[in-house]
Design a protein around this motif. Structure first.
Motif, PDB file in Angstrom:
ATOM      1  N   ASP A  28       0.829  -1.210   0.000  1.00  0.00           N
ATOM      2  CA  ASP A  28       0.000   0.000   0.000  1.00  0.00           C
ATOM      3  C   ASP A  28       0.861   1.257   0.000  1.00  0.00           C
ATOM      4  O   ASP A  28       0.580   2.224  -0.720  1.00  0.00           O
ATOM      5  N   ALA A  29       1.911   1.236   0.832  1.00  0.00           N
ATOM      6  CA  ALA A  29       2.790   2.401   0.905  1.00  0.00           C
ATOM      7  C   ALA A  29       3.499   2.629  -0.424  1.00  0.00           C
ATOM      8  O   ALA A  29       3.664   3.772  -0.868  1.00  0.00           O
ATOM      9  N   ASP A  30       3.911   1.549  -1.061  1.00  0.00           N
ATOM     10  CA  ASP A  30       4.605   1.687  -2.344  1.00  0.00           C
ATOM     11  C   ASP A  30       3.683   2.263  -3.411  1.00  0.00           C
ATOM     12  O   ASP A  30       4.073   3.165  -4.167  1.00  0.00           O
ATOM     13  N   VAL A  31       2.455   1.757  -3.481  1.00  0.00           N
ATOM     14  CA  VAL A  31       1.516   2.257  -4.491  1.00  0.00           C
ATOM     15  C   VAL A  31       1.203   3.731  -4.255  1.00  0.00           C
ATOM     16  O   VAL A  31       1.113   4.525  -5.209  1.00  0.00           O
ATOM     17  N   ALA A  32       1.046   4.125  -2.990  1.00  0.00           N
ATOM     18  CA  ALA A  32       0.799   5.538  -2.684  1.00  0.00           C
ATOM     19  C   ALA A  32       1.960   6.397  -3.160  1.00  0.00           C
ATOM     20  O   ALA A  32       1.770   7.469  -3.756  1.00  0.00           O
ATOM     21  N   TYR A  33       3.179   5.927  -2.917  1.00  0.00           N
ATOM     22  CA  TYR A  33       4.376   6.656  -3.348  1.00  0.00           C
ATOM     23  C   TYR A  33       4.437   6.744  -4.865  1.00  0.00           C
ATOM     24  O   TYR A  33       4.685   7.814  -5.447  1.00  0.00           O
ATOM     25  N   ARG A  34       4.215   5.625  -5.553  1.00  0.00           N
ATOM     26  CA  ARG A  34       4.299   5.611  -7.024  1.00  0.00           C
ATOM     27  C   ARG A  34       3.204   6.482  -7.649  1.00  0.00           C
ATOM     28  O   ARG A  34       3.423   7.144  -8.660  1.00  0.00           O
ATOM     29  N   THR A  35       2.033   6.459  -7.046  1.00  0.00           N
ATOM     30  CA  THR A  35       0.929   7.266  -7.575  1.00  0.00           C
ATOM     31  C   THR A  35       1.252   8.749  -7.498  1.00  0.00           C
ATOM     32  O   THR A  35       0.949   9.520  -8.413  1.00  0.00           O
ATOM     33  N   ARG A  36       1.884   9.158  -6.389  1.00  0.00           N
ATOM     34  CA  ARG A  36       2.290  10.558  -6.275  1.00  0.00           C
ATOM     35  C   ARG A  36       3.323  10.920  -7.346  1.00  0.00           C
ATOM     36  O   ARG A  36       3.264  12.003  -7.928  1.00  0.00           O
ATOM     37  N   ARG A  39       4.288   3.117  10.899  1.00  0.00           N
ATOM     38  CA  ARG A  39       5.398   3.496  10.028  1.00  0.00           C
ATOM     39  C   ARG A  39       5.064   3.139   8.582  1.00  0.00           C
ATOM     40  O   ARG A  39       5.611   3.701   7.648  1.00  0.00           O
ATOM     41  N   LEU A  40       4.142   2.170   8.414  1.00  0.00           N
ATOM     42  CA  LEU A  40       3.590   1.815   7.109  1.00  0.00           C
ATOM     43  C   LEU A  40       2.071   1.935   7.210  1.00  0.00           C
ATOM     44  O   LEU A  40       1.503   1.783   8.289  1.00  0.00           O
ATOM     45  N   PRO A  41       1.388   2.210   6.104  1.00  0.00           N
ATOM     46  CA  PRO A  41      -0.067   2.411   6.165  1.00  0.00           C
ATOM     47  C   PRO A  41      -0.803   1.141   6.564  1.00  0.00           C
ATOM     48  O   PRO A  41      -0.472   0.048   6.101  1.00  0.00           O
ATOM     49  N   ARG A  42      -1.802   1.309   7.424  1.00  0.00           N
ATOM     50  CA  ARG A  42      -2.587   0.173   7.891  1.00  0.00           C
ATOM     51  C   ARG A  42      -4.025   0.619   8.092  1.00  0.00           C
ATOM     52  O   ARG A  42      -4.296   1.784   8.353  1.00  0.00           O
ATOM     53  N   SER A  43      -4.925  -0.338   8.007  1.00  0.00           N
ATOM     54  CA  SER A  43      -6.336  -0.045   8.235  1.00  0.00           C
ATOM     55  C   SER A  43      -6.672  -0.232   9.711  1.00  0.00           C
ATOM     56  O   SER A  43      -5.882  -0.794  10.487  1.00  0.00           O
ATOM     57  N   THR A  44      -7.850   0.229  10.095  1.00  0.00           N
ATOM     58  CA  THR A  44      -8.305   0.046  11.476  1.00  0.00           C
ATOM     59  C   THR A  44      -8.336  -1.433  11.849  1.00  0.00           C
ATOM     60  O   THR A  44      -7.916  -1.828  12.933  1.00  0.00           O
ATOM     61  N   THR A  45      -8.812  -2.257  10.930  1.00  0.00           N
ATOM     62  CA  THR A  45      -8.891  -3.699  11.185  1.00  0.00           C
ATOM     63  C   THR A  45      -7.506  -4.297  11.379  1.00  0.00           C
ATOM     64  O   THR A  45      -7.295  -5.123  12.283  1.00  0.00           O
ATOM     65  N   ASP A  46      -6.551  -3.898  10.528  1.00  0.00           N
ATOM     66  CA  ASP A  46      -5.180  -4.403  10.669  1.00  0.00           C
ATOM     67  C   ASP A  46      -4.607  -4.061  12.036  1.00  0.00           C
ATOM     68  O   ASP A  46      -3.987  -4.894  12.707  1.00  0.00           O
ATOM     69  N   VAL A  48      -9.814   2.216   4.234  1.00  0.00           N
ATOM     70  CA  VAL A  48      -9.234   3.489   4.639  1.00  0.00           C
ATOM     71  C   VAL A  48      -7.916   3.172   5.326  1.00  0.00           C
ATOM     72  O   VAL A  48      -7.875   2.399   6.295  1.00  0.00           O
ATOM     73  N   LEU A  49      -6.838   3.754   4.819  1.00  0.00           N
ATOM     74  CA  LEU A  49      -5.502   3.494   5.344  1.00  0.00           C
ATOM     75  C   LEU A  49      -5.010   4.685   6.160  1.00  0.00           C
ATOM     76  O   LEU A  49      -5.240   5.835   5.779  1.00  0.00           O
ATOM     77  N   PRO A  96       4.809  10.699   4.359  1.00  0.00           N
ATOM     78  CA  PRO A  96       3.425  10.287   4.585  1.00  0.00           C
ATOM     79  C   PRO A  96       2.722   9.954   3.290  1.00  0.00           C
ATOM     80  O   PRO A  96       3.148  10.346   2.222  1.00  0.00           O
ATOM     81  N   GLY A  97       1.613   9.205   3.416  1.00  0.00           N
ATOM     82  CA  GLY A  97       0.821   8.859   2.249  1.00  0.00           C
ATOM     83  C   GLY A  97      -0.029  10.027   1.783  1.00  0.00           C
ATOM     84  O   GLY A  97       0.066  11.140   2.305  1.00  0.00           O
ATOM     85  N   PRO A  98      -0.907   9.777   0.808  1.00  0.00           N
ATOM     86  CA  PRO A  98      -1.775  10.825   0.295  1.00  0.00           C
ATOM     87  C   PRO A  98      -2.644  11.404   1.388  1.00  0.00           C
ATOM     88  O   PRO A  98      -3.063  10.699   2.312  1.00  0.00           O
TER      89      PRO A  98
END
Length: 333
Positions: A154-162, A265-272, A306-307, A330-332
């Motif tokens: 998830d963190a990688d995709v957020a970075y690449r998308t930016r 330190r990496l994106p996570r959801s509430t459930t995670d 939601v991350l 940080p992510g988006p």
């Protein structure tokens, strides 16, 4: 050299996907080769005692140490919601002729092992046997850690998308892998094999265990994919430090919020977070709301999830409290 030609519609058709099967295959390659990179050592130490529970002989027949990895082990990554069940079904249904050819390719350097020959002799049952063995290995070696692995993806995709939004496909590809070169009309990948296909339907697949390599899959249907090493692997297997009464971060924020911030330190959801920290989802949600209002956490929607990830300010506080984390981007918002 493999060349992926870029059509004018490449941005409309290019997408990211996750591949649980690629993580399975590449981690299995690491196990069978006996060459565990220090970045993956933390994972290997966790799973090593459970590996005798899987059919190692059959899996070595499919993923030989030092050999080629069959393309059917990278099949079916279509989006970020791809499941291992979907991919294993594709393996089970793989055309026998292609299955045998790819197995022979995997052993071409040393000749097919007796176990691989026995597998081929099973005929139409062989792909299903492989799918069953891979599922067994998945549950032992990958599934318990999939939330952590997915956080890295998830963190990688957020970075690449930016990067894509900021500078287009050229900037997106700039640090994807050293073997990738961009030209005006194509993506070129240094490779021992050759290929020249339309790259307009290109799928980009971040993967933890493929690092530091790059895997190019041209696809039987002409839908190419690039499986590349995801960013953030260095943080993946670090053990979290438990907050206690003497922990300055816990004293500042409270034990639960400190644990949440360290985990982000990496994106996570509430459930995670609830699962890993043994807290209820409503409790985690309440803490996240406070951390977000305080400017310590940011969040964004990724598909149906939601991350959450800590902000740069929060990363500085965590590092200053002795957790040794680097300030993370940080992510988006």
């Amino acid at each position: 050299m493999i060349q992926l030609r870029l059509s004018s519609a490449v941005l409309a058709r290019m997408r990211f996907a996750y591949s649980p099967l690629a993580e399975t295959a590449k981690s299995l390659y690491i196990v069978n080769s006996g060459n565990v990179h220090p970045l993956h050592r933390g994972w290997y130490e966790r799973v090593r005692s459970d590996l005798p529970r899987v059919d190692g002989e059959l899996l070595r027949a499919v993923v030989p140490p030092g050999g080629h990895i069959a393309e059917f082990l990278f099949v079916g990554a279509t989006d970020t919601a791809t499941t291992i069940e979907q991919q294993l079904q594709l393996v089970a249904d793989w055309p026998l002729e292609h299955f045998v050819n790819e197995l022979a390719q995997a052993w071409r350097a040393v000749g097919m092992s007796p176990a691989a020959r026995r597998l081929v002799d099973r005929g139409a049952d062989a792909p299903r046997m492989v799918a069953d063995a891979l599922e067994q290995y998945w549950h032992v070696a990958i599934a318990p850690y999939w939330p952590q692995l997915r956080a890295v993806l998830d963190a990688d995709v957020a970075y690449r998308t930016r990067r894509l939004a900021r500078g287009g496909i050229a900037e997106l590809m700039l640090d994807l892998h050293p073997s990738i070169k961009m030209t005006e009309h194509a993506i070129r990948v240094a490779s021992l094999t050759e290929g020249d296909v339309d790259g307009g339907g290109l799928t980009l697949v971040p993967c933890v265990f493929v690092w530091p390599h790059l895997w190019v899959e041209l696809g039987l249907a002409g839908q190419p994919s690039l499986t590349y090493g995801a960013r953030g692997i260095g943080d993946l297997w670090q053990d979290s430090v438990g907050a206690d009464e003497e922990d300055p971060l816990a004293a500042l924020l409270g034990r639960s919020r400190a644990e949440i911030l360290v985990s982000l330190r990496l994106p996570r959801s509430t459930t995670d977070l609830a699962r890993s920290l043994h807290l209820s989802a409503p409790t985690v949600s309440s803490h996240l709301a406070i951390l977000r209002r305080s400017g310590l956490v940011t969040c964004w929607r990724h598909g149906r999830r939601v991350l959450y990830q800590r902000t740069s300010a929060a990363a500085t506080i965590v590092a200053a409290s002795g957790y040794g984390d680097e300030v993370a981007e940080p992510g988006p918002a």
